[in-house]
Write an enzyme that holds these catalytic residues in place. Structure first.
Site, mmCIF file in Angstrom:
data_model
loop_
_atom_site.group_PDB
_atom_site.id
_atom_site.type_symbol
_atom_site.label_atom_id
_atom_site.label_comp_id
_atom_site.label_asym_id
_atom_site.label_seq_id
_atom_site.Cartn_x
_atom_site.Cartn_y
_atom_site.Cartn_z
ATOM 1 N N GLU A 204 22.587 80.668 39.436
ATOM 2 C CA GLU A 204 23.445 79.878 38.553
ATOM 3 C C GLU A 204 23.048 80.145 37.109
ATOM 4 O O GLU A 204 21.902 79.918 36.725
ATOM 5 C CB GLU A 204 23.355 78.379 38.863
ATOM 6 C CG GLU A 204 24.002 77.992 40.173
ATOM 7 C CD GLU A 204 24.159 76.486 40.332
ATOM 8 O OE1 GLU A 204 23.515 75.735 39.568
ATOM 9 O OE2 GLU A 204 24.932 76.072 41.211
ATOM 10 N N ARG A 242 23.511 77.849 49.060
ATOM 11 C CA ARG A 242 24.840 77.252 49.187
ATOM 12 C C ARG A 242 25.111 76.694 50.587
ATOM 13 O O ARG A 242 25.789 75.672 50.724
ATOM 14 C CB ARG A 242 25.907 78.295 48.846
ATOM 15 C CG ARG A 242 25.822 78.850 47.443
ATOM 16 C CD ARG A 242 25.989 77.775 46.409
ATOM 17 N NE ARG A 242 26.104 78.344 45.060
ATOM 18 C CZ ARG A 242 26.135 77.639 43.953
ATOM 19 N NH1 ARG A 242 26.058 76.315 44.021
ATOM 20 N NH2 ARG A 242 26.236 78.222 42.782
ATOM 21 N N THR A 262 13.481 76.959 40.123
ATOM 22 C CA THR A 262 14.350 77.106 38.964
ATOM 23 C C THR A 262 13.606 77.972 37.958
ATOM 24 O O THR A 262 12.475 77.656 37.585
ATOM 25 C CB THR A 262 14.675 75.743 38.325
ATOM 26 O OG1 THR A 262 15.330 74.912 39.290
ATOM 27 C CG2 THR A 262 15.563 75.911 37.106
#
Length: 429
Positions: A204, A242, A262
């Site tokens: 992302e 996902r 992250t």
């Protein structure tokens, strides 16, 4: 020294057209060199060691609190000081590195330089809390259509910035290998879930917002004051499983599909450096509701930043064949539905106390057109699948894929300033 956008440095690499770190940028980071961890400023292909500058008296003209903060091993003390102190430090560093600096200053400052290739970058701050928003309407609409084709946006989206509290302990610096997570998944045709490695692993593309001075618990942050609480921006990859996400996210939202890793870039670009690139937010659609009063800004013509963000992908086959990473998509920060100013204000609107070093994220940054998708999941709307130069097709990430984000601000008459890279290689589970 007066602020200027056309600055030249006596460090040659800072004047290269393609550098991310000209004298107009001066981002902050934390690095280790010779077994010592220090705060530094990126300039060309070098790092100016602020701890050594403080020790040698090169920062003596600054307030004592700034000098002390420059001797820390994380940016939190500097972040807590506020914009006036940050500006004073930035001005002094500019004086030290500007081409007009005298021979003695140049010799002294040159002794404080560390080549970036010889340094190991660290997380720039101790991150106490991390919040991820959902500020791109283009991302929210594309993803929403996959699950709710006739009603992709929920009723609250255009009234309030949507977000969730993430996991600060698993934030890692660029270059850290990312292990494929395992979790519960349930394909649509299955009767029960199973546990195993994620088969739908995604990136992302996001921007991170580092908080400077915080607010007292119980007190909000007015939107006119929001940017005084922002130390600067970095790049962020909020890796996502996902298939795990689609099974677990109802009714409470993201959990194990997001909290395993992250990645952030090591350099924090200041709001002062980005000031010349401020623009208006992209216009909202006719008929959209007007933002509530506490989210309405008097500076709407400058609430966005004209910042181009890019995603590059390199597979194992590409590395073996000596192929460069392929640019697979790109977006712009100005295309967000909610500004970074609004994100900070909304976060604190209920009296939540933000603290120096807290990290907020924009959520996936996407644009309206094909090629501006901020993640692989969004590319499902394309007529043709993503195909790499080797002929490989990607619906989601495979083991050995390396994802790299870059970003830069550039416009006519102004220098190009960049963010460095945010990268991570996907390892097996």
């Amino acid at each position: 020294m007066a602020a200027s956008t056309n600055l030249k440095s006596w460090i040659a690499s800072a004047n290269d057209r393609g550098t991310d770190f000209p004298l107009a940028n001066l981002p902050y980071g934390v690095f280790t060199h010779a077994n010592t961890t220090r705060i530094g400023v990126a300039i060309g292909d070098q790092i100016l060691d602020l701890q050594s500058c403080a020790g040698e008296g090169l920062l003596a003209s600054l307030p004592a609190a700034v000098v002390d903060a420059c001797t820390a091993t994380a940016l939190n003390p500097l972040m807590a000081l506020g914009a006036e102190f940050w500006s004073a430090l930035r001005g002094r560093v500019t004086e030290l590195l500007h081409e007009s600096a005298g021979p003695e200053i140049q010799r002294s400052a040159a002794a404080m330089l560390v080549p970036q290739r010889d340094a190991m970058m660290r997380l720039p701050a101790y991150i106490g809390d991390y919040t991820d928003f959902y500020a791109s309407i283009h991302h929210a609409t594309r993803v929403g259509k996959l699950f709710r084709p006739d009603n992709p946006l929920l009723p609250n989206y255009k009234y309030a910035p949507i977000g969730y509290h993430g996991r600060a302990s698993s934030i890692v610096v660029s270059g850290t290998e990312i292990r494929r997570p395992s979790g519960q998944t349930k394909p649509q045709q299955a009767t029960e879930p199973t546990f195993g490695p994620s088969k739908s692993f995604d990136y992302e593309l996001e921007a991170g917002i580092f908080i400077g001075p915080g607010n007292v618990m119980g007190e909000s942050i007015p939107i006119a004051e929001a940017e005084r609480h922002i130390f600067g921006l970095c790049l962020m990859n909020d890796w996502s499983a996902r298939d795990v996400q689609s099974w677990e996210y109802q009714p409470l939202g993201p959990f194990l599909a997001k909290n395993f890793a992250t990645s952030i870039s090591p350099w924090i670009v200041s709001m002062e450096a980005l000031a010349p690139y401020r623009v208006a937010m992209s216009p909202r659609e006719e008929g959209d509701p007007v933002a509530l009063a506490y989210l309405t800004s008097a500076t709407a013509d400058r609430d966005a930043i004209d910042l181009t963000l890019e995603v590059y992908l390199q597979s194992t086959q590409m590395r073996e064949q000596k192929m460069q990473a392929e640019r697979v998509s790109g977006g712009n920060l100005r295309d967000l539905y909610w500004s970074i100013r609004q994100l900070v204000t909304h976060h604190a609107s209920n009296g939540c106390n933000l603290r120096a070093g807290d990290l907020l994220a924009t959520g996936t940054i996407s644009g309206p057109e094909e090629g501006s998708e901020g993640c692989l999941l969004e590319m499902k709307h394309r007529r043709e699948p993503l195909r790499l130069p080797t002929g490989e097709v990607r619906a989601f990430l495979e083991d050995g894929d390396e994802v790299t984000f870059r970003a830069f601000a550039q416009c006519e008459g102004l220098p190009r300033i960049g963010f460095g890279v945010c990268s991570g290689l996907v390892a097996g589970s």
